[in-house]
Motif scaffolding. Structure first.
Motif, PDB file in Angstrom:
ATOM      1  N   GLN A  33       0.826  -1.205   0.000  1.00  0.00           N
ATOM      2  CA  GLN A  33       0.000   0.000   0.000  1.00  0.00           C
ATOM      3  C   GLN A  33       0.863   1.258   0.000  1.00  0.00           C
ATOM      4  OE1 GLN A  33      -3.208   0.239  -0.513  1.00  0.00           O
ATOM      5  NE2 GLN A  33      -3.118   2.481  -0.378  1.00  0.00           N
ATOM      6  N   ARG A  34       1.940   1.252   0.790  1.00  0.00           N
ATOM      7  CA  ARG A  34       2.859   2.397   0.846  1.00  0.00           C
ATOM      8  C   ARG A  34       3.469   2.664  -0.535  1.00  0.00           C
ATOM      9  NH1 ARG A  34       5.540   7.099   2.076  1.00  0.00           N
ATOM     10  NH2 ARG A  34       7.792   6.831   1.920  1.00  0.00           N
ATOM     11  N   GLU A  35       3.866   1.597  -1.231  1.00  0.00           N
ATOM     12  CA  GLU A  35       4.470   1.776  -2.552  1.00  0.00           C
ATOM     13  C   GLU A  35       3.439   2.274  -3.564  1.00  0.00           C
ATOM     14  OE1 GLU A  35       7.020  -1.219  -3.986  1.00  0.00           O
ATOM     15  OE2 GLU A  35       8.273  -1.235  -2.191  1.00  0.00           O
ATOM     16  N   LYS A  36       2.216   1.807  -3.447  1.00  0.00           N
ATOM     17  CA  LYS A  36       1.157   2.281  -4.334  1.00  0.00           C
ATOM     18  C   LYS A  36       0.931   3.782  -4.156  1.00  0.00           C
ATOM     19  CE  LYS A  36      -3.666   1.305  -5.576  1.00  0.00           C
ATOM     20  NZ  LYS A  36      -4.864   0.456  -5.258  1.00  0.00           N
ATOM     21  N   GLU A  37       0.915   4.217  -2.912  1.00  0.00           N
ATOM     22  CA  GLU A  37       0.726   5.646  -2.630  1.00  0.00           C
ATOM     23  C   GLU A  37       1.911   6.462  -3.129  1.00  0.00           C
ATOM     24  OE1 GLU A  37       0.232   5.608   1.573  1.00  0.00           O
ATOM     25  OE2 GLU A  37      -1.832   4.826   1.501  1.00  0.00           O
TER      26      GLU A  37
END
Length: 376
Positions: A47-51
């Motif tokens: 999720q962090r990388e997607k953001e």
């Protein structure tokens, strides 16, 4: 317009800045890795990388640049994760792999199963690896062979997984996925097919040819010259020879080895009918124990990936970064999930190698249902 030389000088200056900033970024990523080691945090935060990808795309203009900067940051974050996986492995966070290193296989006291019947190529491969006096028995199907070692009726099974002409033996990949059995060795057997029939039979008598599907494929050029012959698939080349003998029909023939023909009392009508003169089959030696030889140099794994663009591309980078040579990849459908696939990969290495441990750590975090099928 400025000259090409001037423009290249500008690019060189920008690249110098990018290189310096890359090094700074990796230093900070190393500090993040140290924190995760101490705190027991996972490296991969999807999720962090997607953001992050959405954020960097918002800072540039134009679809081309947005796509490009996201691809760039996917690589940067991939490199950061690989650094942190290495830190975790060095700190012992990989844990012990559930495989025990051994010096040798006990070939002398082993009981071995092969698929087929007397005269099968599987029997020849078994004797090539274990010796002529091996204690062995045969079963009808690959599944029965896998069941024999899972249940302890045999210590090892010798089974074909790939032919140099016909390609992979698909059923074996499915069985390796299904059973808790593991590859401990391999042996490569040259394959020379014959057309064999009853004593006294002639080519003009033949109407039906029996053999294993793969053997029929490997001799299709010869068989195509006799288009009036009916081709019928059976479980094994030696079973085909046995069938011809038992049915005692002069119009029937088998594609099998000369050894199988001899065992079952057939005459070789035509020798060496392979499409490819260099035809050979790779057999694996399978056991129900999680062991690997000290000098093992190939690893087979199975994993699943999210059904989204770039997932396979990202996972293969773990082999590149760790200088591991991937020698084979196959895909198979996942049961119960239409149009989704699992992947089988062979690569060079030993489970004790630091580079292999680094790669496996990354593969475990970024793939799904990773299974080590063996180191051999």
């Amino acid at each position: 317009m400025e000259s090409l030389e001037v423009l290249r000088e500008k690019l060189d200056s920008i690249d110098d800045q990018i290189a310096a900033l890359y090094e700074q970024r990796m230093n900070v990523c190393g500090q993040v890795g140290e924190y995760k080691v101490k705190a027991g945090r996972k490296v991969f935060d999807r999720q962090r990388e997607k953001e992050k990808l959405a954020d960097v795309a918002s800072k540039v203009s134009g679809d081309f640049n947005k796509k490009g900067i996201q691809e760039l940051y996917q690589q940067l974050m991939s490199m950061s994760r690989k650094l942190q996986y290495r830190q975790l492995v060095e700190a012992g966070a990989l844990g012990r792999l559930p495989f025990i290193q051994i010096n040798d296989l006990d070939k002398q006291n082993a009981r071995v199963v092969f698929q087929g019947t007397e005269g099968a190529y599987g029997q020849a491969a078994m004797r090539q690896f274990f010796g002529e006096n091996v204690n062995s028995f045969h079963v009808r199907t690959f599944r029965e062979a896998m069941e024999s070692i899972e249940e302890g009726a045999a210590d090892y099974a010798v089974l074909p997984i790939e032919n140099s002409t016909a390609g992979p033996v698909i059923e074996m990949y499915d069985l390796l996925d299904e059973f808790e059995n593991y590859i401990v060795a391999e042996t490569i057997l040259p394959v020379v097919h014959t057309l064999s029939g009853l004593p006294g039979a002639k080519l003009t008598d033949i109407k039906r040819v029996y053999s294993k599907t793969e053997a029929l494929m490997q001799t299709s050029r010869f068989l195509d010259e006799h288009s009036d012959w009916q081709r019928i698939s059976v479980v094994n080349t030696a079973i085909a020879a046995k069938k011809v003998l038992e049915e005692n029909d002069i119009s029937q023939a088998a594609v099998c080895s000369s050894y199988a023909a001899k065992v079952h009392g057939l005459s070789v009508l035509v020798d060496g009918i392979n499409d490819d003169d260099d035809n050979s089959t790779r057999f694996i030696v399978v056991t129900n124990q999680k062991v690997f030889l000290k000098d093992a140099s190939k690893i087979s794994i199975r994993f699943e990936l999210p059904h989204q663009s770039g997932s396979l591309y990202g996972i293969l980078s773990h082999f590149i970064y760790n200088d591991l040579n991937m020698t084979k990849i196959e895909s198979r459908p996942i049961k119960g999930r239409p149009w989704e696939y699992c992947f089988f990969v062979d690569f060079e290495g030993n489970l004790e190698d630091p580079a292999v441990k680094n790669a496996i750590r990354g593969l475990r975090e970024e793939s799904q249902n990773l299974k080590i099928l063996g180191n051999y």
